[in-house]
Scaffold this motif. Structure first.
Motif, PDB file in Angstrom:
ATOM      1  N   PRO A   1      25.899  27.147  38.227  1.00  0.00           N
ATOM      2  CA  PRO A   1      25.230  26.614  38.061  1.00  0.00           C
ATOM      3  C   PRO A   1      24.661  28.193  37.911  1.00  0.00           C
ATOM      4  CG  PRO A   1      25.249  25.392  39.556  1.00  0.00           C
ATOM      5  CD  PRO A   1      26.314  25.262  39.617  1.00  0.00           C
ATOM      6  N   VAL A   2      23.625  28.711  36.934  1.00  0.00           N
ATOM      7  CA  VAL A   2      23.891  30.001  36.270  1.00  0.00           C
ATOM      8  C   VAL A   2      23.210  31.291  37.530  1.00  0.00           C
ATOM      9  CG1 VAL A   2      23.569  29.897  34.290  1.00  0.00           C
ATOM     10  CG2 VAL A   2      21.459  30.323  35.330  1.00  0.00           C
ATOM     11  N   ASP A   3      22.782  30.870  38.637  1.00  0.00           N
ATOM     12  CA  ASP A   3      22.569  31.715  39.970  1.00  0.00           C
ATOM     13  C   ASP A   3      23.815  32.003  41.206  1.00  0.00           C
ATOM     14  OD1 ASP A   3      22.430  28.616  40.651  1.00  0.00           O
ATOM     15  OD2 ASP A   3      20.786  28.660  41.586  1.00  0.00           O
ATOM     16  N   ALA A   4      24.767  30.081  40.833  1.00  0.00           N
ATOM     17  CA  ALA A   4      25.662  30.356  41.796  1.00  0.00           C
ATOM     18  C   ALA A   4      26.671  31.531  40.656  1.00  0.00           C
ATOM     19  CB  ALA A   4      25.930  29.177  41.402  1.00  0.00           C
ATOM     20  N   ILE A   5      26.608  32.185  39.572  1.00  0.00           N
ATOM     21  CA  ILE A   5      27.975  33.320  38.870  1.00  0.00           C
ATOM     22  C   ILE A   5      27.620  34.383  39.150  1.00  0.00           C
ATOM     23  CG2 ILE A   5      28.228  33.697  36.692  1.00  0.00           C
ATOM     24  CD1 ILE A   5      27.229  31.107  34.940  1.00  0.00           C
ATOM     25  N   ILE A   6      25.938  34.611  39.212  1.00  0.00           N
ATOM     26  CA  ILE A   6      25.602  35.835  39.556  1.00  0.00           C
ATOM     27  C   ILE A   6      26.162  36.291  41.223  1.00  0.00           C
ATOM     28  CG2 ILE A   6      23.566  37.246  40.627  1.00  0.00           C
ATOM     29  CD1 ILE A   6      21.730  36.318  38.075  1.00  0.00           C
ATOM     30  N   THR A   7      26.009  35.005  42.611  1.00  0.00           N
ATOM     31  CA  THR A   7      26.567  35.743  43.217  1.00  0.00           C
ATOM     32  C   THR A   7      28.670  35.742  43.502  1.00  0.00           C
ATOM     33  OG1 THR A   7      24.744  34.336  44.815  1.00  0.00           O
ATOM     34  CG2 THR A   7      26.316  34.219  45.562  1.00  0.00           C
TER      35      THR A   7
ATOM     36  N   GLY B   1      36.930  43.787  43.356  1.00  0.00           N
ATOM     37  CA  GLY B   1      37.649  44.509  43.996  1.00  0.00           C
ATOM     38  C   GLY B   1      38.774  43.131  43.684  1.00  0.00           C
ATOM     39  N   LEU B   2      38.440  42.351  42.316  1.00  0.00           N
ATOM     40  CA  LEU B   2      40.023  41.500  42.116  1.00  0.00           C
ATOM     41  C   LEU B   2      40.483  42.638  40.971  1.00  0.00           C
ATOM     42  CD1 LEU B   2      40.397  38.255  41.843  1.00  0.00           C
ATOM     43  CD2 LEU B   2      38.820  38.349  39.445  1.00  0.00           C
ATOM     44  N   SER B   3      41.793  42.559  41.134  1.00  0.00           N
ATOM     45  CA  SER B   3      42.374  42.947  40.008  1.00  0.00           C
ATOM     46  C   SER B   3      42.242  43.438  38.350  1.00  0.00           C
ATOM     47  CB  SER B   3      43.521  42.890  39.713  1.00  0.00           C
ATOM     48  OG  SER B   3      44.777  43.579  38.552  1.00  0.00           O
ATOM     49  N   SER B   4      42.397  44.932  38.179  1.00  0.00           N
ATOM     50  CA  SER B   4      42.028  44.659  36.604  1.00  0.00           C
ATOM     51  C   SER B   4      42.539  43.976  35.071  1.00  0.00           C
ATOM     52  CB  SER B   4      41.722  46.225  36.342  1.00  0.00           C
ATOM     53  OG  SER B   4      43.265  47.007  36.029  1.00  0.00           O
ATOM     54  N   SER B   5      43.832  42.866  35.759  1.00  0.00           N
ATOM     55  CA  SER B   5      43.798  42.405  34.643  1.00  0.00           C
ATOM     56  C   SER B   5      43.850  40.683  34.711  1.00  0.00           C
ATOM     57  CB  SER B   5      45.823  42.809  35.168  1.00  0.00           C
ATOM     58  OG  SER B   5      46.365  41.987  37.226  1.00  0.00           O
ATOM     59  N   THR B   6      43.163  40.788  35.734  1.00  0.00           N
ATOM     60  CA  THR B   6      42.715  39.321  35.980  1.00  0.00           C
ATOM     61  C   THR B   6      41.199  38.925  34.756  1.00  0.00           C
ATOM     62  OG1 THR B   6      43.435  39.537  37.923  1.00  0.00           O
ATOM     63  CG2 THR B   6      41.520  37.092  37.655  1.00  0.00           C
ATOM     64  N   THR B   7      42.015  38.361  34.271  1.00  0.00           N
ATOM     65  CA  THR B   7      40.049  37.909  33.142  1.00  0.00           C
ATOM     66  C   THR B   7      39.085  37.090  33.645  1.00  0.00           C
ATOM     67  OG1 THR B   7      41.676  37.998  31.222  1.00  0.00           O
ATOM     68  CG2 THR B   7      39.892  37.273  31.131  1.00  0.00           C
ATOM     69  N   LEU B   8      37.875  37.155  33.239  1.00  0.00           N
ATOM     70  CA  LEU B   8      36.681  37.020  34.300  1.00  0.00           C
ATOM     71  C   LEU B   8      36.250  35.794  32.868  1.00  0.00           C
ATOM     72  CD1 LEU B   8      35.317  38.530  37.146  1.00  0.00           C
ATOM     73  CD2 LEU B   8      36.576  36.828  37.423  1.00  0.00           C
ATOM     74  N   VAL B   9      35.647  34.479  33.456  1.00  0.00           N
ATOM     75  CA  VAL B   9      35.453  34.030  31.691  1.00  0.00           C
ATOM     76  C   VAL B   9      33.912  33.189  32.700  1.00  0.00           C
ATOM     77  CG1 VAL B   9      35.300  32.809  30.363  1.00  0.00           C
ATOM     78  CG2 VAL B   9      37.254  34.495  30.403  1.00  0.00           C
ATOM     79  N   GLU B  10      32.845  33.591  32.255  1.00  0.00           N
ATOM     80  CA  GLU B  10      31.617  32.990  32.997  1.00  0.00           C
ATOM     81  C   GLU B  10      30.772  31.712  31.807  1.00  0.00           C
ATOM     82  OE1 GLU B  10      27.971  33.235  32.670  1.00  0.00           O
ATOM     83  OE2 GLU B  10      28.893  35.129  30.727  1.00  0.00           O
ATOM     84  N   PHE B  11      30.750  30.915  32.338  1.00  0.00           N
ATOM     85  CA  PHE B  11      29.665  30.360  31.064  1.00  0.00           C
ATOM     86  C   PHE B  11      28.977  29.732  31.191  1.00  0.00           C
ATOM     87  CE2 PHE B  11      34.104  26.616  30.486  1.00  0.00           C
ATOM     88  CZ  PHE B  11      34.299  27.777  29.500  1.00  0.00           C
ATOM     89  N   GLY B  12      28.000  31.087  31.666  1.00  0.00           N
ATOM     90  CA  GLY B  12      26.537  31.060  32.115  1.00  0.00           C
ATOM     91  C   GLY B  12      25.982  29.735  31.053  1.00  0.00           C
TER      92      GLY B  12
END
Length: 275
Positions: free
Chosen positions: A67-73, A80-91
């Protein structure tokens, strides 16, 4: 690549099923706040293994399908995650998520909205072909580094999706009208009918048109409650505009304006040429 999916319901679970077949991906890990959901997803074969939040740092790509509120949290907790890790959110909303994104994650985060789904939820609702031929909207994609953009586009292409680029403000405006408003109408219709009619009449008279209108009223309140509140202003504006259209229909009927009423309906028929 090692991929992790946070949120193992319809969207995340279906993604896991597809990614397990991708030859570029060595392992699909899963994480869900609901321990029962996580266990069920593993038993259903939606993922290879469960993972802890700490273990996410070892992944090349992380999808957030909650759920979108959880995405923010979650994004706050991924600083602090490595800059080489790709984050994709599905909101299903974008502005609130982007406004609350930690600046340190801006260059590695992809804001994606797969225009796919059903009224069902949970791991059991997942199926392999959910994303095939659906549109995936990528918002403000130019902010992310090329590595992360290319990874995301490659994955969505593998899923059989058509990619559309849009800025986040436009996205929230248009989805309020085309996606979020229909859910508000469906929930409203279902509540109105259940208040006005007994179960027997609903069962006997609820034909295909009624079922079509109310299908998405079965959608998850947990998911849609947070969508409505995050995109509050756009949805309220959409509801107000729709009320004017419904009032126009009401006046045509009230005044027995048969020709005008039929012409109004014919204009609506043109939507079939688009869909």
């Amino acid at each position: 690549m090692r991929v992790a999916i946070i949120g193992l319901g319809l969207m995340g679970g279906s993604l896991g099923l597809c990614l397990r077949e991708n030859k570029l991906i060595s392992a699909v890990y899963g994480l869900d706040a609901d321990a029962e959901n996580a266990k069920e997803a593993l038993n259903l074969g939606l993922i290879h293994e469960l993972i802890t939040f700490e273990g996410l740092k070892n992944c090349d790509m992380i999808f957030i399908a909650t759920p979108v509120d959880a995405i923010i949290t979650i994004l706050q907790n991924l600083q602090g995650l490595s800059s080489s890790t790709t984050l994709v959110e599905f909101g299903s909303t974008k502005r609130k998520i982007i406004e609350n994104l930690p600046p340190s994650l801006a260059r590695q985060t992809i804001f994606a909205h797969p225009m796919a789904g059903t009224e069902n939820s949970g791991p059991k609702a997942a199926f392999k072909f959910l994303y095939r031929d659906a549109v995936c909207v990528l918002c403000d994609s130019e902010v992310a580094e090329d590595l992360h953009q290319k990874r995301a586009v490659e994955i969505f292409s593998h899923l059989g999706m058509r990619i559309v680029f849009m800025d986040s403000i436009a996205h929230d405006h248009h989805t309020a009208i085309i996606s979020h408003l229909p859910h508000a109408l469906s929930f409203s219709l279902a509540n109105f009918v259940m208040r006005e009619e007994d179960k027997r009449n609903i069962a006997h008279l609820g034909g295909p048109s009624f079922k079509d209108m109310c299908r998405i009223a079965k959608s998850s309140p947990l998911m849609w409650g947070s969508i409505f509140l995050q995109n509050k202003n756009n949805i309220l504006a959409s509801i107000e505009c729709f009320q004017k259209e419904l009032e126009f229909c009401k006046e045509l009927i009230k005044n027995s304006q048969e020709d005008e009423l039929k012409e109004w309906m014919r204009r609506a028929n043109a939507l079939r040429e688009i869909l």
